[in-house]
Design a protein around this motif. Structure first.
Motif, PDB file in Angstrom:
ATOM      1  N   LEU A  53     -59.911 -43.518   6.401  1.00  0.00           N
ATOM      2  CA  LEU A  53     -58.870 -42.496   6.258  1.00  0.00           C
ATOM      3  C   LEU A  53     -58.615 -42.102   4.809  1.00  0.00           C
ATOM      4  N   HIS A  54     -59.511 -42.472   3.931  1.00  0.00           N
ATOM      5  CA  HIS A  54     -59.402 -42.091   2.524  1.00  0.00           C
ATOM      6  C   HIS A  54     -59.604 -40.582   2.371  1.00  0.00           C
ATOM      7  N   PRO A  55     -58.941 -39.925   1.404  1.00  0.00           N
ATOM      8  CA  PRO A  55     -59.122 -38.468   1.229  1.00  0.00           C
ATOM      9  C   PRO A  55     -60.566 -38.028   1.045  1.00  0.00           C
ATOM     10  N   ALA A  56     -61.450 -38.927   0.588  1.00  0.00           N
ATOM     11  CA  ALA A  56     -62.858 -38.567   0.429  1.00  0.00           C
ATOM     12  C   ALA A  56     -63.658 -38.743   1.715  1.00  0.00           C
ATOM     13  N   SER A  57     -63.018 -39.262   2.750  1.00  0.00           N
ATOM     14  CA  SER A  57     -63.709 -39.505   4.019  1.00  0.00           C
ATOM     15  C   SER A  57     -63.927 -38.205   4.781  1.00  0.00           C
ATOM     16  N   PRO A  58     -65.017 -38.101   5.538  1.00  0.00           N
ATOM     17  CA  PRO A  58     -65.251 -36.896   6.357  1.00  0.00           C
ATOM     18  C   PRO A  58     -64.251 -36.736   7.492  1.00  0.00           C
ATOM     19  N   TYR A  59     -63.514 -37.786   7.799  1.00  0.00           N
ATOM     20  CA  TYR A  59     -62.523 -37.720   8.876  1.00  0.00           C
ATOM     21  C   TYR A  59     -61.172 -37.214   8.374  1.00  0.00           C
ATOM     22  N   TYR A  60     -61.008 -37.180   7.078  1.00  0.00           N
ATOM     23  CA  TYR A  60     -59.709 -36.849   6.479  1.00  0.00           C
ATOM     24  C   TYR A  60     -59.422 -35.353   6.535  1.00  0.00           C
ATOM     25  N   LEU A  61     -58.151 -35.043   6.721  1.00  0.00           N
ATOM     26  CA  LEU A  61     -57.685 -33.661   6.698  1.00  0.00           C
ATOM     27  C   LEU A  61     -56.403 -33.617   5.886  1.00  0.00           C
ATOM     28  N   GLY A  62     -56.282 -32.659   4.967  1.00  0.00           N
ATOM     29  CA  GLY A  62     -55.089 -32.525   4.149  1.00  0.00           C
ATOM     30  C   GLY A  62     -53.871 -32.158   4.983  1.00  0.00           C
ATOM     31  N   SER A  63     -52.699 -32.409   4.418  1.00  0.00           N
ATOM     32  CA  SER A  63     -51.455 -32.144   5.141  1.00  0.00           C
ATOM     33  C   SER A  63     -50.657 -31.039   4.462  1.00  0.00           C
ATOM     34  N   SER A  64     -49.814 -30.384   5.227  1.00  0.00           N
ATOM     35  CA  SER A  64     -48.908 -29.397   4.648  1.00  0.00           C
ATOM     36  C   SER A  64     -47.633 -30.109   4.224  1.00  0.00           C
ATOM     37  N   ALA A  65     -46.943 -29.542   3.271  1.00  0.00           N
ATOM     38  CA  ALA A  65     -45.736 -30.178   2.753  1.00  0.00           C
ATOM     39  C   ALA A  65     -44.856 -29.129   2.107  1.00  0.00           C
ATOM     40  N   ILE A  66     -43.588 -29.473   1.929  1.00  0.00           N
ATOM     41  CA  ILE A  66     -42.638 -28.599   1.254  1.00  0.00           C
ATOM     42  C   ILE A  66     -42.896 -28.674  -0.252  1.00  0.00           C
ATOM     43  N   ASP A  67     -42.761 -27.582  -0.953  1.00  0.00           N
ATOM     44  CA  ASP A  67     -42.852 -27.610  -2.405  1.00  0.00           C
ATOM     45  C   ASP A  67     -41.751 -28.519  -2.955  1.00  0.00           C
ATOM     46  N   THR A  68     -42.094 -29.359  -3.925  1.00  0.00           N
ATOM     47  CA  THR A  68     -41.149 -30.364  -4.412  1.00  0.00           C
ATOM     48  C   THR A  68     -39.879 -29.750  -4.994  1.00  0.00           C
ATOM     49  N   THR A  69     -40.026 -28.742  -5.838  1.00  0.00           N
ATOM     50  CA  THR A  69     -38.827 -28.145  -6.436  1.00  0.00           C
ATOM     51  C   THR A  69     -37.966 -27.478  -5.374  1.00  0.00           C
ATOM     52  N   GLU A  70     -38.605 -26.876  -4.363  1.00  0.00           N
ATOM     53  CA  GLU A  70     -37.847 -26.253  -3.280  1.00  0.00           C
ATOM     54  C   GLU A  70     -37.142 -27.315  -2.447  1.00  0.00           C
ATOM     55  N   ALA A  71     -37.808 -28.449  -2.230  1.00  0.00           N
ATOM     56  CA  ALA A  71     -37.181 -29.541  -1.481  1.00  0.00           C
ATOM     57  C   ALA A  71     -35.962 -30.083  -2.225  1.00  0.00           C
ATOM     58  N   ILE A  72     -36.075 -30.216  -3.538  1.00  0.00           N
ATOM     59  CA  ILE A  72     -34.931 -30.683  -4.339  1.00  0.00           C
ATOM     60  C   ILE A  72     -33.756 -29.728  -4.177  1.00  0.00           C
ATOM     61  N   ARG A  73     -34.044 -28.447  -4.247  1.00  0.00           N
ATOM     62  CA  ARG A  73     -32.989 -27.437  -4.087  1.00  0.00           C
ATOM     63  C   ARG A  73     -32.336 -27.548  -2.714  1.00  0.00           C
ATOM     64  N   MET A  74     -33.145 -27.704  -1.653  1.00  0.00           N
ATOM     65  CA  MET A  74     -32.607 -27.780  -0.297  1.00  0.00           C
ATOM     66  C   MET A  74     -31.792 -29.055  -0.092  1.00  0.00           C
ATOM     67  N   VAL A  75     -32.236 -30.155  -0.693  1.00  0.00           N
ATOM     68  CA  VAL A  75     -31.484 -31.409  -0.589  1.00  0.00           C
ATOM     69  C   VAL A  75     -30.111 -31.252  -1.237  1.00  0.00           C
ATOM     70  N   ARG A  76     -30.076 -30.651  -2.410  1.00  0.00           N
ATOM     71  CA  ARG A  76     -28.804 -30.409  -3.085  1.00  0.00           C
ATOM     72  C   ARG A  76     -27.906 -29.499  -2.244  1.00  0.00           C
ATOM     73  N   ALA A  77     -28.492 -28.460  -1.660  1.00  0.00           N
ATOM     74  CA  ALA A  77     -27.716 -27.537  -0.832  1.00  0.00           C
ATOM     75  C   ALA A  77     -27.168 -28.229   0.409  1.00  0.00           C
ATOM     76  N   ALA A  78     -27.862 -29.298   0.861  1.00  0.00           N
ATOM     77  CA  ALA A  78     -27.427 -30.056   2.033  1.00  0.00           C
ATOM     78  C   ALA A  78     -26.483 -31.191   1.659  1.00  0.00           C
ATOM     79  N   GLY A  79     -26.021 -31.208   0.398  1.00  0.00           N
ATOM     80  CA  GLY A  79     -25.086 -32.242  -0.030  1.00  0.00           C
ATOM     81  C   GLY A  79     -25.721 -33.578  -0.319  1.00  0.00           C
ATOM     82  N   GLY A  80     -27.052 -33.595  -0.483  1.00  0.00           N
ATOM     83  CA  GLY A  80     -27.753 -34.847  -0.703  1.00  0.00           C
ATOM     84  C   GLY A  80     -28.040 -35.143  -2.159  1.00  0.00           C
ATOM     85  N   VAL A  81     -28.528 -36.343  -2.400  1.00  0.00           N
ATOM     86  CA  VAL A  81     -28.866 -36.808  -3.746  1.00  0.00           C
ATOM     87  C   VAL A  81     -30.375 -37.040  -3.794  1.00  0.00           C
ATOM     88  N   PRO A  82     -31.137 -36.214  -4.543  1.00  0.00           N
ATOM     89  CA  PRO A  82     -32.596 -36.325  -4.566  1.00  0.00           C
ATOM     90  C   PRO A  82     -33.116 -37.281  -5.637  1.00  0.00           C
TER      91      PRO A  82
END
Length: 277
Positions: free
Chosen positions: A156-185
């Protein structure tokens, strides 16, 4: 001194222990409290909160958000977010859907050489965030690898032929959303040895400008040689240094409470969080 573990995972993501057992184990380990931070889900909060009350220790509701920045994987801990925050939870729901689709495709690819099924991977009905650790556990159960780490670093290593990349939230956008949700990032394991490069000072500056509150400098997987620059940058930016084990039960060798945060850090987070306990 009161010690708190700010990063733990249960069966609701890729841990092997129920939230109630984490609470009991935390009390036995002499911790004053812990945060449950399952990947992209808050499903374990109620059980953890009740068990912590029974164990007479503190509880902090948290989550570990899958994020990326400039195509590099970055994980974000978020504490005390408001569960009714629509924007953040809509984004997390999309991340979970993507993770399931990715995992299914990886299992399909593995099927050419390994006899494992999707049902064997999903296993626990509690886990809503299916990822590589669940596939690794299925490969171990089928006898192909000795433990989760071996499966993750080989098939399951990223260099393996079985591996597939994942989607994710942009980090700066996630920080903004956490703050907007009253959270501590807080940025998770910024110098983990599994990363090709540590989080850079310019990157950290961008995160701080977006509202980052802290950085997990005390973590069992951080590389010591990568930490000095991060420590200097964090101090310059006024970021709080946190510590935690990243406990996964039997899923990792990390021991509950082997890294921890102080009462001052714990109280600082609770003072800012929309949901402090």
């Amino acid at each position: 001194m009161r010690r708190y573990d700010l990063h733990t995972h249960s069966v609701h993501s890729d841990g092997t222990t129920r939230p109630a057992q984490i609470a009991a184990d935390a009390a036995e380990a002499g911790l004053a409290g812990f945060a449950l931070t399952d990947h992209d889900t808050i499903d374990g909060w109620d059980e953890a909160r009740e068990a912590a009350h029974l164990a007479r220790i503190d509880f902090l509701p948290g989550i570990e958000i899958t994020t990326k920045h400039d195509h590099r994987s970055r994980h974000l801990l978020a504490f005390g977010i408001e569960p009714a925050a629509g924007e953040l939870f809509d984004a997390l729901a999309e991340v979970r859907r993507s993770r399931v689709a990715r995992a299914r495709e990886m299992v399909r690819r593995l099927g050419a050489d390994f006899r494992i099924t999707w049902d064997e991977v999903v296993g626990s009905e509690d886990a809503r965030t299916v990822g590589r650790p669940h596939i690794a556990d299925a490969l171990v159960a089928a006898g192909y690898f000795t433990d989760r780490t071996a499966a993750l670093t080989q098939a399951l290593h990223p260099a393996s032929p079985y591996y597939l990349g994942s989607s994710a939230i942009d980090t700066t956008e996630a920080i903004r959303m956490v703050r907007a949700a009253g959270g501590v990032p807080v940025l998770a394991h910024p110098a983990a040895y599994r990363q090709r490069t540590p989080v850079g000072s310019d990157e950290l500056r961008e995160f701080a400008a977006a509202g980052l509150w802290g950085i997990e400098l005390q973590h069992p997987e951080n590389r010591d040689d990568w930490l000095p620059e991060l420590e200097r940058a964090a101090a310059e930016l006024g970021l709080t240094a946190t510590g935690a084990s990243d406990y996964h039960g039997a899923g990792k060798p990390n021991r509950l409470g082997e890294r921890s945060s102080s009462a001052e850090t714990w109280d600082g987070i609770r003072a800012l969080a929309a949901v402090p306990g």
